[in-house]
Design a protein around this motif. Structure first.
Motif, PDB file in Angstrom:
ATOM      1  N   ASP A  67       0.832  -1.204   0.000  1.00  0.00           N
ATOM      2  CA  ASP A  67       0.000   0.000   0.000  1.00  0.00           C
ATOM      3  C   ASP A  67       0.865   1.253   0.000  1.00  0.00           C
ATOM      4  OD1 ASP A  67      -2.259  -1.553  -0.014  1.00  0.00           O
ATOM      5  OD2 ASP A  67      -2.568  -1.452   2.151  1.00  0.00           O
ATOM      6  N   GLY A  68       1.908   1.231   0.833  1.00  0.00           N
ATOM      7  CA  GLY A  68       2.806   2.377   0.856  1.00  0.00           C
ATOM      8  C   GLY A  68       3.510   2.589  -0.465  1.00  0.00           C
ATOM      9  N   LEU A  69       3.966   1.498  -1.077  1.00  0.00           N
ATOM     10  CA  LEU A  69       4.638   1.604  -2.377  1.00  0.00           C
ATOM     11  C   LEU A  69       3.671   2.084  -3.444  1.00  0.00           C
ATOM     12  CD1 LEU A  69       7.126   1.149  -4.141  1.00  0.00           C
ATOM     13  CD2 LEU A  69       6.474  -1.263  -4.342  1.00  0.00           C
ATOM     14  N   LEU A  70       2.446   1.541  -3.419  1.00  0.00           N
ATOM     15  CA  LEU A  70       1.448   1.962  -4.395  1.00  0.00           C
ATOM     16  C   LEU A  70       1.088   3.429  -4.207  1.00  0.00           C
ATOM     17  CD1 LEU A  70      -0.420   1.116  -6.696  1.00  0.00           C
ATOM     18  CD2 LEU A  70      -2.132   0.487  -4.974  1.00  0.00           C
ATOM     19  N   GLY A  71       0.950   3.851  -2.965  1.00  0.00           N
ATOM     20  CA  GLY A  71       0.671   5.256  -2.702  1.00  0.00           C
ATOM     21  C   GLY A  71       1.782   6.158  -3.207  1.00  0.00           C
ATOM     22  N   MET A  72       2.999   5.704  -3.033  1.00  0.00           N
ATOM     23  CA  MET A  72       4.138   6.480  -3.529  1.00  0.00           C
ATOM     24  C   MET A  72       4.137   6.543  -5.051  1.00  0.00           C
ATOM     25  SD  MET A  72       8.132   5.784  -2.659  1.00  0.00           S
ATOM     26  CE  MET A  72       9.432   6.862  -3.311  1.00  0.00           C
ATOM     27  N   LEU A  73       3.727   5.442  -5.682  1.00  0.00           N
ATOM     28  CA  LEU A  73       3.703   5.407  -7.145  1.00  0.00           C
ATOM     29  C   LEU A  73       2.539   6.209  -7.722  1.00  0.00           C
ATOM     30  CD1 LEU A  73       4.540   1.639  -7.670  1.00  0.00           C
ATOM     31  CD2 LEU A  73       6.040   3.566  -8.165  1.00  0.00           C
ATOM     32  N   CYS A  74       1.458   6.326  -6.959  1.00  0.00           N
ATOM     33  CA  CYS A  74       0.287   7.045  -7.450  1.00  0.00           C
ATOM     34  C   CYS A  74       0.450   8.559  -7.348  1.00  0.00           C
ATOM     35  CB  CYS A  74      -0.966   6.610  -6.687  1.00  0.00           C
ATOM     36  SG  CYS A  74      -1.470   4.916  -7.061  1.00  0.00           S
ATOM     37  N   ASP A  84       2.150  11.984  -8.261  1.00  0.00           N
ATOM     38  CA  ASP A  84       2.936  12.487  -9.376  1.00  0.00           C
ATOM     39  C   ASP A  84       4.259  13.039  -8.863  1.00  0.00           C
ATOM     40  OD1 ASP A  84       3.634  13.090 -11.899  1.00  0.00           O
ATOM     41  OD2 ASP A  84       2.468  14.955 -12.022  1.00  0.00           O
ATOM     42  N   VAL A  85       5.296  12.783  -9.612  1.00  0.00           N
ATOM     43  CA  VAL A  85       6.628  13.210  -9.202  1.00  0.00           C
ATOM     44  C   VAL A  85       6.831  14.663  -9.617  1.00  0.00           C
ATOM     45  CG1 VAL A  85       9.088  12.774  -9.406  1.00  0.00           C
ATOM     46  CG2 VAL A  85       7.466  10.875  -9.455  1.00  0.00           C
ATOM     47  N   ALA A  86       7.177  15.497  -8.671  1.00  0.00           N
ATOM     48  CA  ALA A  86       7.471  16.898  -8.961  1.00  0.00           C
ATOM     49  C   ALA A  86       8.737  17.309  -8.222  1.00  0.00           C
ATOM     50  CB  ALA A  86       6.292  17.784  -8.547  1.00  0.00           C
ATOM     51  N   PRO A  87       9.857  16.691  -8.549  1.00  0.00           N
ATOM     52  CA  PRO A  87      11.094  16.989  -7.827  1.00  0.00           C
ATOM     53  C   PRO A  87      11.650  18.348  -8.227  1.00  0.00           C
ATOM     54  CG  PRO A  87      11.537  15.495  -9.631  1.00  0.00           C
ATOM     55  CD  PRO A  87      10.051  15.702  -9.608  1.00  0.00           C
ATOM     56  N   ALA A  88      12.459  18.888  -7.366  1.00  0.00           N
ATOM     57  CA  ALA A  88      13.057  20.201  -7.618  1.00  0.00           C
ATOM     58  C   ALA A  88      14.302  20.092  -8.462  1.00  0.00           C
ATOM     59  CB  ALA A  88      13.373  20.897  -6.285  1.00  0.00           C
ATOM     60  N   ASP A  89      15.031  18.994  -8.316  1.00  0.00           N
ATOM     61  CA  ASP A  89      16.269  18.854  -9.071  1.00  0.00           C
ATOM     62  C   ASP A  89      16.579  17.371  -9.248  1.00  0.00           C
ATOM     63  OD1 ASP A  89      17.171  18.011  -6.578  1.00  0.00           O
ATOM     64  OD2 ASP A  89      17.936  20.004  -6.068  1.00  0.00           O
ATOM     65  N   GLY A  90      17.654  17.121  -9.943  1.00  0.00           N
ATOM     66  CA  GLY A  90      18.038  15.737 -10.202  1.00  0.00           C
ATOM     67  C   GLY A  90      18.423  14.985  -8.953  1.00  0.00           C
ATOM     68  N   LYS A 121      10.497   7.009 -16.105  1.00  0.00           N
ATOM     69  CA  LYS A 121      10.121   8.423 -16.077  1.00  0.00           C
ATOM     70  C   LYS A 121      11.109   9.236 -15.266  1.00  0.00           C
ATOM     71  CE  LYS A 121       6.250  11.458 -14.939  1.00  0.00           C
ATOM     72  NZ  LYS A 121       4.856  11.534 -14.429  1.00  0.00           N
ATOM     73  N   MET A 122      11.503   8.695 -14.140  1.00  0.00           N
ATOM     74  CA  MET A 122      12.424   9.424 -13.274  1.00  0.00           C
ATOM     75  C   MET A 122      13.808   9.518 -13.903  1.00  0.00           C
ATOM     76  SD  MET A 122      11.245   8.064  -9.509  1.00  0.00           S
ATOM     77  CE  MET A 122      12.097   9.347  -8.625  1.00  0.00           C
ATOM     78  N   LEU A 123      14.201   8.460 -14.606  1.00  0.00           N
ATOM     79  CA  LEU A 123      15.491   8.538 -15.304  1.00  0.00           C
ATOM     80  C   LEU A 123      15.443   9.584 -16.407  1.00  0.00           C
ATOM     81  CD1 LEU A 123      16.473   4.751 -15.542  1.00  0.00           C
ATOM     82  CD2 LEU A 123      17.483   6.500 -14.053  1.00  0.00           C
ATOM     83  N   GLN A 124      14.288   9.657 -17.109  1.00  0.00           N
ATOM     84  CA  GLN A 124      14.141  10.695 -18.115  1.00  0.00           C
ATOM     85  C   GLN A 124      14.166  12.081 -17.476  1.00  0.00           C
ATOM     86  OE1 GLN A 124      10.500   9.597 -20.092  1.00  0.00           O
ATOM     87  NE2 GLN A 124      11.571   8.339 -21.618  1.00  0.00           N
ATOM     88  N   MET A 125      13.556  12.175 -16.309  1.00  0.00           N
ATOM     89  CA  MET A 125      13.578  13.460 -15.617  1.00  0.00           C
ATOM     90  C   MET A 125      14.983  13.821 -15.181  1.00  0.00           C
ATOM     91  SD  MET A 125      10.083  13.451 -13.338  1.00  0.00           S
ATOM     92  CE  MET A 125      10.267  15.183 -12.986  1.00  0.00           C
ATOM     93  N   VAL A 126      15.727  12.796 -14.770  1.00  0.00           N
ATOM     94  CA  VAL A 126      17.127  13.056 -14.438  1.00  0.00           C
ATOM     95  C   VAL A 126      17.865  13.577 -15.671  1.00  0.00           C
ATOM     96  CG1 VAL A 126      19.295  11.969 -13.771  1.00  0.00           C
ATOM     97  CG2 VAL A 126      17.205  11.407 -12.543  1.00  0.00           C
TER      98      VAL A 126
END
Length: 685
Positions: A384-391, A393-399, A481-486
């Motif tokens: 549940d915690g992992l799913l919540g984290m995946l649900c 949206d990622v909005a990081p400030a930097d790499g 997605k996160m690697l692309q964001m990096v």
């Protein structure tokens, strides 16, 4: 009639003396007859054969009473009486005696009757055989004799009755079948009197008889026992011997009965334990087959099982007690009881150990189920915690934050893998235990119940596997997605860095690329270096453009708007245009400087002997024009497309460069003057 008794005295024929004291009160002939019968029953037949001497003490009675007593003796003891001595008052019966002469009635009465005064009684009986009442010296305490006689009679009666009862009990236990013996013993098991009390009474009585001591009126003088006491001793001893023999047998019967009763009680308790464990106890376990579908359900089943164990513990305590009792009986038991005791012990142990094993198995099964559900709940929470984290949206400030998030995601996924592995291990262990449940079975077919438990366990593991697989798929997408964001952040950072580098190149161009060279060769070298410098700037610009293009592609893939590309591209173009304008100005100045130095150096290097080379003065004018143009450019700023201006170097740097050009222009001007002087002297000559 108070003191009718045998005093223990004897007449001259060794016959016993019977004393009948009469009183003034009315004498009951019936009581007197019964008393005489009792007293005459005491001596032995041998004593009775020697006859009795009866002393009728009529000193305190009336003649008709005395006469009635004497006549009664004829009916009661005619054969045993040899002589009747009637002790008369001193002066009272003289006239009346004449009316009835006992000696004339001797043949009819069967014994001789004499009237005698108390003081003359010693003519017929020795003084040592007479009590003090008749002037003798024989010590006699009637109450003491009576008490001892009562004790003897009581002992005889009780012992005889007790012997009959004990014989009935003992004989009943020696014959017939076991059930008949037990039934006989049950009916006559307890005697009416206590054998120990009767034996103690007999021993005390025998001790009294053997001591031959009685408390007389003179303080307890020792004397020879009476015949009735001598006769009583063997009777008491015989009764005591019989009592001891029967009592010993009775004690053995009681011991056997007690042992049998104890054995029956143990057998009854054993059957109670066995029946409960195999009945209600096993039924309780039969109804408890589930393992629960959650931690709470498993805990509730454990609590119910603890209640069942508590009930079993009470019966197990009885088992321990019975086992100890059986062990004690085995150590001290008879050979005939060993087989039965061992069989009881084995039966009890088998049932208790089997039930205890089932309880332990059930407890272990519930504990394994609780651990399985606990691991499943923890894994579910992790998913549940992992799913919540995946649900989210990622909005990081930097790499860096993206890398940190990606690392956390990988750690959670690894934790889920370990949790699923632990769930499989717990589930397989629980399935193994459930498969072994069929070997216990609690006396029933548990296939259906086991199938439900197995389906539940397998369903939980499959559900967790599917959830984990879905999370893994989502993690893969999120990871991409996160690697692309990096990469996006990296491109944006590198593009911004390219702008910075280009700005630094522009700044270096303006501040350090100032010199125009001291001669044509140096200026050409500077021009070549500038072209290389421009190539570097061009590469930096191209690199920035490529990064910004990659940023656009990544933004399109991520379906997001780049935060930096819209700002970075204009900056890059602006700096690049500024750099281009500045570079072109630098190239123009260097090229002008090359032309200036080349022309100047050519003129200055010409020999004066070749004046024809300088026929055309226009070259000097051209050099001066180029030099002035170059000096003018040094004073003019670089104007950018946006209207801003920027100078090369500092004013002192520009002044130094301008001064060097002026010096060379002066040399050219001086050369020009030198060439003109010969022309002026020629016409004059």
């Amino acid at each position: 009639l108070l003191f009718l008794s045998e005093t223990g005295g004897k007449d001259r024929r060794s016959g016993l003396i019977l004393t009948i004291p009469l009183c003034l009160e009315q004498t009951s002939m019936d009581e007197l007859s019964v008393t005489l019968d009792y007293l005459l029953s005491i001596p032995s037949e041998k004593c009775k054969a020697r006859g009795f001497t009866v002393i009728v003490d009529g000193r305190k009675s009336q003649w008709n009473v005395v006469k009635t007593v004497v006549l009664m003796l004829q009916n009661v003891v005619p054969a045993e009486v040899s002589l009747v001595c009637v002790v008369k008052p001193d002066e009272f019966w003289d006239k009346k005696v004449t009316h009835f002469c006992f000696w004339k009635e001797k043949d009819r009465l069967g014994f001789e009757v004499i009237l005698v005064s108390a003081n003359k009684l010693t003519r017929y009986i020795e003084p040592c055989q007479l009590t003090e009442d008749f002037g003798g010296t024989l010590t006699y305490d009637h109450m003491d004799w009576l008490n001892k006689r009562l004790v003897f009679e009581k002992f005889t009666k009780e012992s005889t009755s007790l012997l009959d009862e004990l014989a009935l009990i003992n004989n009943g236990s020696d014959k017939g079948t076991q059930q008949e013996r037990e039934r006989s013993i049950d009916l006559n098991f307890l005697p009416s009197v206590d054998p120990e009390t009767v034996l103690q009474t007999g021993h005390e009585l025998l001790s009294e008889l053997q001591q031959r001591r009685f408390n007389g009126s003179d303080g307890g003088v020792s004397w020879s026992p009476m015949d009735d006491e001598l006769l009583a001793q063997p009777q008491v001893m015989k009764l005591l011997d019989s009592l001891r023999e029967q009592y010993t047998r009775y004690q053995e019967v009681c011991r056997q009965r007690s042992k049998r009763t104890q054995l029956e009680e143990i057998q009854q308790k054993v059957m109670q334990v066995v029946n409960w464990l195999e009945g209600p106890g096993s039924e309780q376990l039969r109804t408890q087959w589930g393992i629960g579908d959650s931690i709470r359900a498993s805990q509730a089943l454990q609590q119910k099982h603890e209640e069942i164990e508590s009930q079993h513990s009470e019966w197990f305590a009885v088992y321990v007690e019975l086992n100890q009792q059986i062990a004690a009986l085995l150590n001290a038991g008879d050979e005939e009881d060993l087989v039965e005791l061992k069989a009881l012990q084995q039966q009890l142990s088998d049932v208790c150990y089997r039930q205890a094993s089932q309880l332990e198995f059930r407890q272990n099964l519930l504990q394994a189920a609780l651990e399985f559900h606990s691991v499943a709940q923890d894994l579910s929470q992790q998913l549940d915690g992992l799913l919540g984290m995946l649900c989210v949206d990622v909005a990081p400030a930097d790499g860096a934050s993206i890398q940190q998030t990606l690392k956390l995601l990988e750690e959670k996924l690894k934790s889920v893998d370990l949790g699923l592995q632990g769930l499989r291990e717990k589930g397989q262990s629980l399935l193994d235990q459930i498969s072994n449940q069929a070997s216990w079975a609690y006396g029933k077919d548990v296939t259906i119940e086991n199938k439900e438990n197995v389906d539940h366990i397998q369903g939980v593991m499959e559900d967790m596997q599917l959830r984990k697989q879905r999370c893994e798929d989502m993690v893969d997408v999120r990871r991409l997605k996160m690697l692309q964001m990096v990469q996006l952040f990296k491109c944006e950072e590198d593009a911004a860095q390219a702008v910075e580098w280009l700005s630094e190149l522009l700044d270096a161009l303006l501040k350090t690329h100032i010199r125009l060279g001291d001669d044509a060769q140096e200026t050409k070298v500077l021009l070549e270096k500038h072209r290389k410098f421009v190539d570097v700037a061009q590469s930096t610009y191209d690199y920035g453009r490529q990064l910004l293009q990659a940023t656009v592609v990544l933004c399109q893939s991520l379906r997001c708007t780049s935060r930096s590309s819209g700002d970075t591209l204009p900056r890059l173009n602006r700096v690049w245009k500024q750099f281009t304008v500045t570079s072109e100005e630098r190239v123009h100045r260097l090229e002008t400087a090359v032309a200036f130095h080349s022309s100047a150096e050519k003129i200055l290097q010409e020999c004066p002997e070749q004046p024809e080379a300088f026929n055309e003065m226009d070259q000097f004018d051209e050099i001066e024009a180029v030099g002035k143009s170059l000096l003018d450019r040094l004073t003019v700023p670089v104007v950018y497309p946006d209207g801003s201006e920027q100078y090369f170097g500092s004013p002192s740097d520009m002044a130094s460069a301008a001064e060097h050009i002026r010096e060379k222009m002066k040399l050219v001007s001086l050369k020009k003057q030198q060439l003109r002087q010969p022309e002026a002297t020629t016409p004059e000559s």
